[in-house]
Design an enzyme around this catalytic site. Structure first.
Site, mmCIF file in Angstrom:
data_model
loop_
_atom_site.group_PDB
_atom_site.id
_atom_site.type_symbol
_atom_site.label_atom_id
_atom_site.label_comp_id
_atom_site.label_asym_id
_atom_site.label_seq_id
_atom_site.Cartn_x
_atom_site.Cartn_y
_atom_site.Cartn_z
ATOM 1 N N SER A 180 63.065 -27.318 38.536
ATOM 2 C CA SER A 180 62.860 -26.550 37.306
ATOM 3 C C SER A 180 63.526 -25.177 37.408
ATOM 4 O O SER A 180 63.497 -24.400 36.466
ATOM 5 C CB SER A 180 61.365 -26.383 37.010
ATOM 6 O OG SER A 180 60.694 -25.805 38.110
ATOM 7 N N ASN A 183 50.102 -24.132 41.469
ATOM 8 C CA ASN A 183 49.430 -24.474 40.213
ATOM 9 C C ASN A 183 48.819 -23.250 39.530
ATOM 10 O O ASN A 183 48.963 -23.076 38.317
ATOM 11 C CB ASN A 183 48.350 -25.535 40.459
ATOM 12 C CG ASN A 183 48.949 -26.830 40.973
ATOM 13 O OD1 ASN A 183 50.168 -26.981 40.991
ATOM 14 N ND2 ASN A 183 48.108 -27.766 41.392
ATOM 15 N N THR A 199 56.626 -19.333 -10.730
ATOM 16 C CA THR A 199 55.813 -20.399 -10.137
ATOM 17 C C THR A 199 56.572 -21.677 -10.446
ATOM 18 O O THR A 199 57.220 -21.776 -11.500
ATOM 19 C CB THR A 199 54.388 -20.482 -10.731
ATOM 20 O OG1 THR A 199 54.473 -20.898 -12.094
ATOM 21 C CG2 THR A 199 53.650 -19.146 -10.661
ATOM 22 N N HIS A 200 56.520 -22.624 -9.569
ATOM 23 C CA HIS A 200 57.302 -23.876 -9.719
ATOM 24 C C HIS A 200 58.785 -23.578 -9.928
ATOM 25 O O HIS A 200 59.479 -24.362 -10.576
ATOM 26 C CB HIS A 200 56.793 -24.721 -10.897
ATOM 27 C CG HIS A 200 55.315 -24.923 -10.907
ATOM 28 N ND1 HIS A 200 54.693 -26.003 -10.339
ATOM 29 C CD2 HIS A 200 54.314 -24.147 -11.400
ATOM 30 C CE1 HIS A 200 53.378 -25.897 -10.491
ATOM 31 N NE2 HIS A 200 53.128 -24.787 -11.128
ATOM 32 N N SER A 251 84.638 -19.792 4.397
ATOM 33 C CA SER A 251 84.970 -21.200 4.599
ATOM 34 C C SER A 251 86.368 -21.297 5.177
ATOM 35 O O SER A 251 87.248 -20.497 4.855
ATOM 36 C CB SER A 251 84.897 -21.932 3.260
ATOM 37 O OG SER A 251 85.767 -23.058 3.268
ATOM 38 N N LYS A 298 85.150 -18.675 -0.850
ATOM 39 C CA LYS A 298 83.752 -18.808 -0.449
ATOM 40 C C LYS A 298 83.176 -17.616 0.301
ATOM 41 O O LYS A 298 83.837 -17.007 1.129
ATOM 42 C CB LYS A 298 83.588 -20.044 0.435
ATOM 43 C CG LYS A 298 83.815 -21.335 -0.284
ATOM 44 C CD LYS A 298 82.653 -21.699 -1.174
ATOM 45 C CE LYS A 298 81.608 -22.438 -0.359
ATOM 46 N NZ LYS A 298 80.448 -22.755 -1.187
ATOM 47 N N ASN A 310 79.369 -17.400 2.084
ATOM 48 C CA ASN A 310 78.174 -18.225 2.283
ATOM 49 C C ASN A 310 77.064 -17.473 3.022
ATOM 50 O O ASN A 310 77.336 -16.675 3.910
ATOM 51 C CB ASN A 310 78.535 -19.483 3.090
ATOM 52 C CG ASN A 310 79.537 -20.351 2.350
ATOM 53 O OD1 ASN A 310 79.487 -20.465 1.123
ATOM 54 N ND2 ASN A 310 80.450 -20.949 3.101
ATOM 55 N N TYR A 335 46.144 -30.227 37.514
ATOM 56 C CA TYR A 335 47.584 -30.061 37.283
ATOM 57 C C TYR A 335 48.281 -31.415 37.326
ATOM 58 O O TYR A 335 47.997 -32.246 38.193
ATOM 59 C CB TYR A 335 48.194 -29.138 38.346
ATOM 60 C CG TYR A 335 49.699 -28.996 38.185
ATOM 61 C CD1 TYR A 335 50.237 -28.037 37.325
ATOM 62 C CD2 TYR A 335 50.579 -29.853 38.851
ATOM 63 C CE1 TYR A 335 51.603 -27.934 37.149
ATOM 64 C CE2 TYR A 335 51.953 -29.744 38.675
ATOM 65 C CZ TYR A 335 52.460 -28.781 37.821
ATOM 66 O OH TYR A 335 53.812 -28.687 37.640
ATOM 67 N N GLN A 339 55.291 -29.075 33.948
ATOM 68 C CA GLN A 339 56.554 -28.362 34.160
ATOM 69 C C GLN A 339 57.385 -28.363 32.871
ATOM 70 O O GLN A 339 58.211 -27.485 32.649
ATOM 71 C CB GLN A 339 57.340 -29.036 35.289
ATOM 72 C CG GLN A 339 58.641 -28.366 35.636
ATOM 73 C CD GLN A 339 59.177 -28.854 36.984
ATOM 74 O OE1 GLN A 339 58.605 -28.568 38.032
ATOM 75 N NE2 GLN A 339 60.255 -29.607 36.953
ATOM 76 N N LYS A 381 57.820 -25.424 29.525
ATOM 77 C CA LYS A 381 58.510 -24.133 29.496
ATOM 78 C C LYS A 381 59.689 -24.047 28.538
ATOM 79 O O LYS A 381 59.828 -23.076 27.804
ATOM 80 C CB LYS A 381 58.998 -23.774 30.907
ATOM 81 C CG LYS A 381 57.847 -23.544 31.850
ATOM 82 C CD LYS A 381 58.300 -23.360 33.275
ATOM 83 C CE LYS A 381 57.121 -23.498 34.199
ATOM 84 N NZ LYS A 381 56.472 -24.846 34.155
#
Ligand code: ARG
Length: 467
Positions: free
Chosen positions: A30, A117, A162-163, A284, A290, A292, A324, A329, A332
């Site tokens: 790890s 651990n 709304t909506h 682009s 463009k 963006n 454990y 492991q 993370k």
């Protein structure tokens, strides 16, 4: 006294009769990702060493040698010169071996009364404490920028939706406060996550503690943690605090994603109510015209990734029996990913929010259509004595009529209004303005100028009072 036998290459190698297979090494290591925890590991080991000195397990000289060695190792990490060894599996064994190379035998005593651990559980808790604090600072900066935008636009009238349909008039100030409130909850959550994580599991050993007369609270105090865990078997397998963090990060990213979606829409040619400076837009490779909103799209997209990180951790945890298990492991990488995305997204949105501008003229022009003042008219009818349901129906008919003529509600002549309800005062429709609609919604949490300014002030003093 020495045994005479040479020590095995690996700290756990004593009972093994052959070296680990290379493929197994690569499969189980790890260190390639848990190096992220070097600061926390060194801090935790330093506190553990001081405690061992205090309770008489290590001598003062041994303790000092360990602390000196650990600080040299920290320097190596800072400079990027720490010699990472994959055959030593993880950050814990890498640091311990390096310490031995620097100071010799005292390094072999550091792991007394400790297991990887409880060590890794501590490292991860310290990481959560550190990173929730860092995120809190970033979120707080973002809220401050949002609040100054709110203040700047407290009189800028715009449609509220709304909506995604025009609903009632609001102001820019009221709109920005909506984001400030969400972020304030995110900030509160980050701090709560840090508070919950901030206790020490050290002393849990592998699962059942240790036979040494350890002082767990002393270790916690040295690390600035508020207490100690209550049961070793739980403490070595508890990752609730990591799940809490990923939950808080997911919700933060969901909030930023909603905001991003809104602004992607508002910056389209069709909506065209938000101006984003060129330095925050991208082009682009084929279409020369463009511009963006890629940062907003990446924020929206990465929210999905962090949510995936959260689900991945929860799925990892759900099948684990007590104690454990090496599955842990795998807790993370998603946590590190979520943290890194969250921090970058908050700081990018802080810059973007500071640079973007609501287009006042355009927004104002969108207020005349869509019957945004219909609710005001209905509530006026109620004040004239009409029950709300009837008022709602009357205004519904007036809106249908004005729509058919392409008029706004405030343009309907008195005689026409009278056909729907005969009690309207003279020139009633002319008084119906978005300014008035906003200013009379003057209650706590409402869009009236004073209320928005009051709330901005309240949030600012809350932030100022934060440590
Ligand atoms: N690298 C391990 C992890 O991250 C450290 C704990 C190892 N413990 C063990 N019993 N193998 O979880």
């Amino acid at each position: 006294m020495q045994t005479g036998e040479p020590l095995p290459e690996k700290p756990w190698g004593g009972r093994f009769s052959e070296a680990t297979d290379q493929e197994v090494l690569a499969y189980t290591e790890s260190i390639s990702f848990d190096q992220t925890l070097w600061r926390q590991d060194i801090r935790g080991s330093g506190a553990h060493a001081k405690m061992l000195v205090k309770v008489g397990v290590l001598t003062e000289e041994e303790g000092n040698a360990i602390l000196q060695g650990l600080s040299e190792i920290a320097g190596e990490f800072e400079r990027g010169s720490f010699p990472v060894r994959i055959d030593l599996e993880d950050i814990h064994m890498n640091i311990e071996r390096r310490l031995f190379e620097k100071i010799g035998t005292p390094a072999h005593k550091l792991h007394t009364a400790r297991s990887r651990n409880d060590q890794v559980a501590l490292d991860l808790r310290l990481y959560v404490v550190d990173e929730t604090a860092a995120l809190s600072v970033l979120i707080r900066n973002l809220i401050e920028v949002v609040l100054s935008k709110a203040e700047e636009t407290v009189d800028l009238l715009m449609p509220g939706y709304t909506h995604l349909q025009p609903a009632q008039p609001i102001t820019g100030g009221y709109y920005y406060l909506c984001h400030a409130e969400r972020l304030l909850r995110d900030l509160d959550r980050m701090q709560e996550v840090g508070r919950r994580a901030g206790i020490s599991p050290l002393g849990s050993g592998a699962l059942a503690g240790t036979t040494f007369p350890i002082d767990r609270t002393y270790v916690a105090d040295l690390l600035g943690l508020s207490g100690i865990t209550g049961n070793g078997l739980d403490a070595v397998s508890d990752r609730d605090f990591a799940a809490d963090f990923l939950h808080a990060l997911s919700l933060l990213m969901v909030h930023l994603s909603q905001w991003a979606e809104e602004w992607i829409l508002w910056s389209t040619v069709e909506f065209s109510v938000l101006e984003i400076p060129d330095r925050y837009m991208t082009g682009s490779s084929m279409m020369p015209q463009k511009k963006n909103p890629d940062i907003l799209e990446l924020t929206r997209g990465r929210a999905g990734r962090v949510l995936g990180d959260y689900v991945s951790l929860m799925t990892l945890l759900k099948g684990l029996p007590g104690g454990y298990n090496r599955d842990l492991q795998e807790d993370k990488e998603q946590l590190f990913d979520g943290v890194s995305i969250g921090k970058r997204a908050v700081s990018m949105m802080t810059s973007l929010c500071g640079g973007a501008r609501l287009k006042g003229e355009k927004l104002r022009s969108r207020l005349s259509s869509g019957g945004l003042l219909a609710t005001d008219m209905a509530e006026d009818l109620v004040r004239m004595g009409v029950p709300f349901r009837e008022a709602h129906a009357i205004v519904g008919r007036i809106v249908a009529y004005s729509d058919s003529l392409g008029l706004s509600l405030s343009e309907i002549p008195d005689e026409e209004l009278a056909r729907f309800y005969d009690g309207f005062p003279k020139e009633y429709a002319k008084c119906l303005t978005p300014e008035m609609a906003v200013s009379r919604r003057n209650h706590p949490g409402g869009p009236a100028r004073e209320r928005v300014l009051e709330r901005i002030g309240a949030i600012r003093s809350f932030l100022a009072g934060m440590k």
